[in-house]
Scaffold this motif. Structure first.
Motif, PDB file in Angstrom:
ATOM      1  N   PRO A  55      13.872  -4.789  21.397  1.00 31.72           N
ATOM      2  CA  PRO A  55      14.899  -5.111  20.407  1.00 31.72           C
ATOM      3  C   PRO A  55      16.263  -4.568  20.836  1.00 31.72           C
ATOM      4  N   SER A  92      13.331  -0.395  20.971  1.00 29.26           N
ATOM      5  CA  SER A  92      14.766  -0.476  21.211  1.00 29.26           C
ATOM      6  C   SER A  92      15.314   0.892  21.604  1.00 29.26           C
ATOM      7  N   ASN A 108      12.214 -10.481  10.300  1.00 25.80           N
ATOM      8  CA  ASN A 108      11.781  -9.534  11.321  1.00 25.80           C
ATOM      9  C   ASN A 108      12.939  -8.879  12.039  1.00 25.80           C
ATOM     10  N   ASN A 109      14.136  -8.946  11.441  1.00 30.35           N
ATOM     11  CA  ASN A 109      15.272  -8.319  12.117  1.00 30.35           C
ATOM     12  C   ASN A 109      16.091  -7.457  11.168  1.00 30.35           C
ATOM     13  N   SER A 110      15.577  -7.076  10.017  1.00 26.96           N
ATOM     14  CA  SER A 110      16.340  -6.244   9.088  1.00 26.96           C
ATOM     15  C   SER A 110      15.384  -5.441   8.236  1.00 26.96           C
ATOM     16  N   THR A 133      19.871  -3.595  11.041  1.00 21.79           N
ATOM     17  CA  THR A 133      19.565  -4.913  11.599  1.00 21.79           C
ATOM     18  C   THR A 133      19.509  -4.794  13.104  1.00 21.79           C
ATOM     19  N   TRP A 134      18.773  -5.690  13.742  1.00 19.86           N
ATOM     20  CA  TRP A 134      18.640  -5.701  15.195  1.00 19.86           C
ATOM     21  C   TRP A 134      18.364  -7.130  15.662  1.00 19.86           C
ATOM     22  N   ASN A 135      18.388  -7.290  16.950  1.00 22.62           N
ATOM     23  CA  ASN A 135      18.098  -8.563  17.578  1.00 22.62           C
ATOM     24  C   ASN A 135      16.657  -8.535  18.070  1.00 22.62           C
ATOM     25  N   PRO A 136      15.733  -9.359  17.507  1.00 27.75           N
ATOM     26  CA  PRO A 136      14.318  -9.260  17.887  1.00 27.75           C
ATOM     27  C   PRO A 136      14.011  -9.819  19.259  1.00 27.75           C
TER      28      PRO A 136
END
Length: 918
Positions: free
Chosen positions: A132, A214, A185-187, A152-155
């Motif tokens: 991530p 990550s 699946n990103n927050s 939040t992230w980038n999966p």
């Protein structure tokens, strides 16, 4: 080549001796299975599967591994990928699982070449999770005590597998429960965090093919706070008309976080926001004064805040609040223009002054009135004219000249700067050049080329041209350095007249005009054509221009289309300025159908059909036929008249023979001169001393060439027809009073025609007037209308057997008969006969008889008695024999006998004033 995992699976199967499972669609008891069972494979990797047959099925069904067939989703796998390990095991290898689909089945070809399914598995192909990236967190202030944190992230890429993400965080010495995303699946949100403590945060991803984490994020939650926006915002007007003061309350304590602010504002109705410079609001505060605003203008304000050092996030914008600045005197005068109407009198003008209301940014308040001043620059001694009006127009009657008009707008604070308009006596300055228009979306651009002289301003006039209403002028002023503007509010398909005037310091130039359309369309209807004149081979067509409201564009041309019933259509293009056209080379006496089409840049439309018929004859052809025919007819008539004139004697002889005039007969020379007096009434006594003295019957042959001697005799108008009063018989002239038969007349014809030739004879009565005082009387002859012949008995007299009497005897005969009294009335008619006098040369033949009958006719208008009539006649004959010598006439030696004499008519009894009608 078996992998290590596959060998392990194969060994376990041999050791445990797994009982065969029933395969769908296979034998009653499964004869084998596939390993691995439902594998999860990495996309693009190698994969080998084993199909293992049961020993119990080998002998029973005579089945071997060489008979196994592999299929992918009912598609046969190529045999190059098969491998027979022993008599009970067969493998299949896939170098790239990208083409691998599910299910993967093991099949066998049994006796009778029947394909039977042994076993099948589900193959899952996917990717392991990626690391991530871009992990970020923000603390949202919900209240003064609650501060949840959302990360939040980038999966990463899609794995095609079920992948689990977990947000993990901890303090340096304490771990916290993982945060598992619920919907996405990103927050993930952590309910509450503590400020002023560093927190380590990271994300972990895992699926059937592996795990990934990550990079950790270490931060103090206070540095990632997004505070709530300020609330309870108020706007108050300041002391100055350009200042408004804002006040608000902050949602976070300054002890926890010091804030800075951002203020934005706009004019109500405008969409563009303006912002206060950030350095002016970079310190903690709860109020701010906004300066540089427009007077008497409503503004909308909004505020936001963030941590003073700029670390963290801006809050959302607060709710919008409005405020109005106070009034100020107008900053600019109203734009002014004029329209001059000089049509009524060349020595005076009707000037329509008009100005635009000052815009709110320039009015700075409510305009109460406009003050106008008009100064005549042609005469310096003329007084100023001042007007105070509340409208935006004023009409003045001014003598022709040069004027300076000043207008000022005033509100309750003060007056605006003056706006000056110079109205010169004539527009003698240079006009603009190259005036043109260009449509731009919903605007119409008007451009021009500036004159060589310096221009202060340009005035642009425009109005919509319409046949239904007047052209209402709108106008706009542009600065002198501008050479084009956009006109707003222009409607499509409407014609606009645009005029541009340049304004100079000492006058203005003449206006240049152009017509334009924002958009064009084909005409609403076509023109209606009619015939003005129709000839044999040509027809003059006429039409009217379409009203400007129905054109929808510029008419570029007219098209005339005409044809006969069975002919081809002919097309003629006509210039749009024309309203008349002549069609030539037409066929005579032919029906034509014609219609007309008007065209613009965007299309055409036709008008109604019109029919006409050409004439059968051309101009002058009918005259060329009629005139010669008329001339020929006149010539024939003229020739006939000339022929008749040359043959007039012959025509006269056969159509109307010559009838002798009895007034010119020589018998008029023979008349007794014995005057007779009668008792006539005074009104009937035209000749008081004369009277009718004799009556005779004259017979003249139609072919007799001898004429009587002419003598001027005047007829009497008193000779009228009278009705007979005889009993049972109407006695005409020469009628017998005793109802005797007609007598034969005596003729002097040399040929001695018989009595039967009486059809060509003409009868006359002799009227003899008594002379006045022994003067020779005038003898008048009147035509006898009697057609009754004399009786034979009356033609022969007892006293006169022959026709050879002497004049003395004749005189004696007349004397005797003329002196008869009343007693003679009863004598027979044949006893009262006259002596026949025969002319020597045949000029006169007469037979006179005085017949006094007891039943005499009543004279016209006199009413005399019978005795009076007889006495009068006796006196007449007596006066005639005594007062006048009768001239003896020569008697033929051999006169005609009585029997040889031609028949004649009875003599008419003539009385004064007329004769007896038949």
């Amino acid at each position: 080549m078996f992998s290590g995992w596959n060998w392990v699976a194969y060994g376990l199967y041999l050791l445990l001796n797994i009982c065969p499972l029933e395969a769908s669609g296979g034998l009653v008891q499964s004869c084998g299975h596939i390993i691995p069972e439902s594998p999860v494979l990495a996309l693009g990797s190698n994969f080998t599967a084993l199909c293992i047959l049961n020993e119990s099925c080998l002998d029973f069904g005579n089945i071997y591994a060489s008979q196994i067939i592999w299929k992918i989703k009912n598609r046969v796998v190529p045999k190059e990928q098969y491998r027979e390990i022993n008599r009970t095991v067969s493998s299949v290898t896939f170098n790239d699982t990208s083409s691998l689909a599910t299910p993967l089945t093991c099949n066998i070809l049994a006796d009778g070449q029947i394909e039977q399914n042994i076993y099948g598995i589900t193959v899952t192909v996917g990717l392991p999770p990626e690391k991530p990236k871009n992990l970020s967190c923000i603390v949202h202030q919900v209240s003064k005590l609650t501060h949840p944190m959302t990360c939040t992230w980038n999966p990463g890429r899609h794995t095609f597998l079920d992948t689990q993400f977990r947000l993990r965080y901890r303090w340096p010495r304490e771990n916290f429960p993982d945060c598992v995303p619920k919907d996405v699946n990103n927050s993930c949100t952590i309910p509450d965090v503590q400020f002023f403590v560093n927190l380590e945060i990271w994300v972990e991803a895992a699926n059937a093919l592996g795990k990934a984490e990550s990079d950790p994020l270490v931060l103090d939650p206070i540095d990632i706070v997004q505070p709530l926006p300020p609330h309870n915002v108020t706007v108050n007007s300041g002391i100055l008309p350009t200042v408004l003061k804002l006040s608000w309350e902050n949602s976070i304590s300054s002890a926890v976080m010091k804030l800075k602010f951002n203020i934005r504002y706009r004019i109500t109705g405008d969409t563009n926001w303006m912002e206060i410079p950030s350095e002016d609001t970079a310190s903690p505060r709860t109020s701010f004064s906004v300066q540089g605003l427009q007077p008497f203008t409503e503004y909308v304000f909004s505020i936001r805040c963030m941590k003073e050092d700029g670390v963290g996030y801006w809050s959302d914008w607060s709710e919008e609040k409005t405020g109005i600045t106070t009034e100020d005197k107008p900053s600019k005068g109203p734009p002014i223009w004029r329209i001059i109407d000089a049509s009524h009198s060349p020595a005076s003008w009707t000037v329509h002054l008009m100005w635009k209301a000052v815009k709110p940014p320039e009015a700075n308040g409510v305009i109460l009135q406009y003050e106008l001043t008009v100064r005549d620059k042609s005469s310096l001694s003329s007084p100023l004219k001042k007007f105070n009006v509340t409208s935006t127009n004023l009409t003045l009657q001014l003598p022709n000249g040069t004027y300076e008009v000043t207008v000022i707008a005033r509100n309750k604070v003060g007056a605006s700067p003056p706006s000056v308009l110079l109205i010169p006596a004539s527009n003698s300055k240079a006009p603009v050049k190259n005036l043109r228009t260009l449509p731009k979306y919903d605007k119409l651009w008007v451009g021009w080329t500036a004159p060589n002289s310096y221009v202060l301003k340009y005035v642009i006039e425009w109005c919509m041209v319409s046949s239904r209403s007047d052209c209402i002028i709108e106008w706009q002023i542009a600065q002198g350095d501008v050479q084009g503007i956009d006109l707003k509010g222009i409607k499509p398909f409407k014609c606009y007249l645009i005029t541009v005037y340049p304004l100079y310091a000492d006058g203005q130039g003449s206006g240049q005009s152009v017509k334009a359309y924002l958009k064009q369309d084909r005409p609403s209807k076509g023109p209606t054509v009619q015939t003005k004149k129709v000839g044999k081979a040509e027809a003059v067509l006429t039409w009217s221009h379409l009203p400007v409201d129905e054109r929808n564009g510029f008419i570029r041309n007219y098209t005339i289309l005409y044809k006969t019933i069975d002919g081809n259509e002919t097309v003629v293009t006509v210039d749009p300025s024309k309203t008349e056209y002549t069609l030539s080379s037409l066929t005579s006496d032919t029906l034509y159908t014609v219609r007309m089409m008007a065209s613009t840049d965007n299309g055409s439309r036709s008008g109604p059909d019109f029919t006409f018929t050409t004439q059968k004859f051309g101009k002058g052809e009918i005259e060329a036929i009629v005139v010669p025919v008329c001339l020929a007819f006149l010539l024939i008539v003229l020739l006939a008249v000339l022929f008749c004139f040359n043959k007039r004697d012959l025509i006269k002889k056969h159509i109307w023979p010559i009838v002798p005039d009895p007034s010119k007969s020589n018998i008029a020379q023979w008349s007794p001169q014995v005057p007779a007096k009668h008792n006539f009434s005074s009104k009937d006594q035209m000749y008081p001393e004369g009277s009718f003295t004799d009556v005779s019957v004259v017979e003249i042959e139609a072919d007799d060439k001898k004429s009587f001697s002419e003598q001027d005799l005047k007829p009497f108008d008193l000779l009228k027809k009278e009705k007979s009063t005889s009993e049972g018989h109407s006695s005409g002239i020469g009628g017998s009073s005793c109802m005797s038969s007609p007598r034969q007349s005596v003729s002097d014809s040399d040929d001695g025609e018989t009595a039967q030739n009486t059809s060509s004879t003409v009868q006359y009565s002799t009227v003899v007037l008594n002379g006045y005082r022994d003067q020779t009387p005038v003898q008048v002859f009147s035509r006898s209308e009697s057609t009754q012949p004399l009786l034979d008995s009356e033609e022969r007299s007892e006293d006169h057997a022959g026709g050879d009497d002497s004049p003395a005897q004749r005189q004696q005969y007349f004397r005797q008969n003329g002196g008869q009294d009343e007693t003679n009335r009863d004598r027979p008619c044949f006893d009262r006969t006259k002596q026949i006098t025969h002319a020597n040369e045949g000029d006169l033949v007469g037979f006179v008889q005085l017949q006094i009958s007891g039943q005499s006719s009543q004279p016209l208008g006199l009413g005399m008695e019978k005795n009076t009539q007889e006495a009068a006649l006796s006196n007449v004959f007596q006066a005639s024999t005594e007062g006048q010598t009768v001239r003896p006439e020569t008697v033929e030696e051999n006169p005609l006998s009585i029997d040889e004499m031609p028949k004649s008519y009875l003599p008419q009894t003539v009385r004064q004033g007329g004769y007896m009608p038949q």
